[in-house]
Design an enzyme around this catalytic site. Structure first.
Site, PDB file in Angstrom:
ATOM      1  N   ASP A 150       0.832  -1.210   0.000  1.00 48.40           N
ATOM      2  CA  ASP A 150       0.000   0.000   0.000  1.00 48.40           C
ATOM      3  C   ASP A 150       0.865   1.257   0.000  1.00 48.40           C
ATOM      4  O   ASP A 150       0.526   2.263  -0.634  1.00 48.40           O
ATOM      5  CB  ASP A 150      -0.929   0.007   1.222  1.00 48.40           C
ATOM      6  CG  ASP A 150      -1.817  -1.226   1.282  1.00 48.40           C
ATOM      7  OD1 ASP A 150      -2.237  -1.699   0.216  1.00 48.40           O
ATOM      8  OD2 ASP A 150      -2.055  -1.729   2.395  1.00 48.40           O
ATOM      9  N   HIS A 178      -5.326  -3.544   5.484  1.00 50.17           N
ATOM     10  CA  HIS A 178      -4.728  -3.940   4.205  1.00 50.17           C
ATOM     11  C   HIS A 178      -5.778  -4.484   3.246  1.00 50.17           C
ATOM     12  O   HIS A 178      -5.565  -5.487   2.579  1.00 50.17           O
ATOM     13  CB  HIS A 178      -3.626  -4.975   4.459  1.00 50.17           C
ATOM     14  CG  HIS A 178      -2.835  -5.352   3.242  1.00 50.17           C
ATOM     15  ND1 HIS A 178      -2.214  -4.420   2.431  1.00 50.17           N
ATOM     16  CD2 HIS A 178      -2.554  -6.568   2.704  1.00 50.17           C
ATOM     17  CE1 HIS A 178      -1.590  -5.046   1.451  1.00 50.17           C
ATOM     18  NE2 HIS A 178      -1.777  -6.342   1.580  1.00 50.17           N
TER      19      HIS A 178
END
Length: 332
Positions: A150, A178
């Site tokens: 990310d 996530h």
């Protein structure tokens, strides 16, 4: 000797991850475990001219040999996400795999650093922690959910909008979790001279949150993000090794951790997250893993809203992981 074990080394993430780790001068023994083909991957990588020894361990009966003496265990094992498959669908398959690997780690390398890549990370990290808790060997400083992809995507996508933003050397903090809306990139913290508009921030946030879908769609059923995830996993592993082996200070990475029991996480962060035990946040790495959780910066109004949305979803994700271990306790 620094032994790093990759569990799931023959898979789509495991192979390129193992290749990248073979280049590390901090690893003396790279042990590759999988239920199939690990020996072949190890033989291939062993021809690369770096100092680390590579061994392959194929099949469940070799897992103990792979894990014994491990300094760090990286877990990308599991099935990839396919078109139309949610991370919740993944949970049903990957939860048992991660639980069993955690059980083996408890038995053969309880002091190792555990890096969880297997999705859904929001739930699989609580699974690992619960297994370690039940065995009375839990140390919140040593178990990490690898959310680095990310962070990598954030820098890449911002660079595509503002080319003057150097993506390799500039790291963007990503908090939350996530998956999808649990991913909260703190774009407000980027230096102001970039002058991102509100519309650009909104679009970038959504793209970062659902960047994985781009890859799943582009691969047309052939897999999910493997190469970029391997890169991100190797980056986090190397940062951890720099801190724990070489003693390098000041290393900060965003990662999904158990808040309670980690310095700096109590009170302020827990209050900000509505009492969550797990949250992705900037963490300073040290000799024991987590040295301290870096305090949350001042969030923009939009980021505060995103965090509230993330917290609500994370509550369910965390509960699901904890419940899975409780429901299968008889098998532990």
């Amino acid at each position: 000797m620094v032994k790093v074990v990759v569990c799931g080394a023959a898979g789509g993430i495991g192979q390129p991850l193992s290749l990248l780790l073979k280049n590390s001068d901090l690893i003396s023994h790279l042990a590759l475990y999988d239920i199939v083909n690990a020996a072949g991957v190890a033989a291939d990588l062993s021809h690369i001219n770096t100092r680390s020894t590579v061994t392959g361990h194929t099949g469940a009966n070799t897992l103990s040999e792979a894990l014994q003496g491990a300094h760090t265990v990286v877990i990308p094992a599991g099935v990839p996400r396919k078109p139309g498959m949610t991370r919740d669908d993944l949970f049903k398959i990957n939860a048992g795999i991660v639980r069993d690997l955690a059980k083996a780690c408890v038995q053969y390398c309880p002091k190792a650093f555990i890096l969880v890549i297997s999705n859904p990370v929001n739930s699989t990290v609580p699974i690992v922690c619960e297994v370690f808790k039940k065995a009375n060997v839990f140390d919140a400083r040593r178990i990490f959910g690898v959310t680095t992809l990310d962070v990598v995507r954030s820098s890449t996508f911002v660079h595509q909008v503002r080319p003057q933003f150097e993506p390799h050397s500039n790291r963007i903090t990503v908090i939350g979790g996530h998956s999808g809306t649990t991913i909260v990139p703190l774009l407000s913290q980027i230096e102001s001279k970039l002058s991102l508009t509100a519309g650009e921030i909104k679009d970038l946030t959504k793209r970062i949150q659902f960047g994985g879908d781009e890859v799943v769609k582009a691969k047309a059923g052939a897999g999910s993000a493997t190469l970029s995830m391997a890169y991100a996993g190797a980056r986090f592993t190397n940062s951890l090794l720099e801190a724990t082996v070489r003693g390098k200070t000041g290393l900060v990475e965003s990662t999904y951790v158990h808040l309670r029991g980690n310095a700096g996480a109590a009170d302020a962060t827990i209050r900000a997250t509505g009492g969550l035990e797990y949250f992705a946040q900037d963490v300073e790495l040290g000799p024991e893993g987590v040295k301290r959780v870096v305090p949350l910066p001042t969030l923009s109004a939009e980021e505060q809203k995103l965090v509230k949305e993330a917290v609500e979803e994370l509550k369910g994700n965390i509960t699901k992981g904890i419940a899975f271990v409780a429901e299968t306790q008889a098998k532990l």
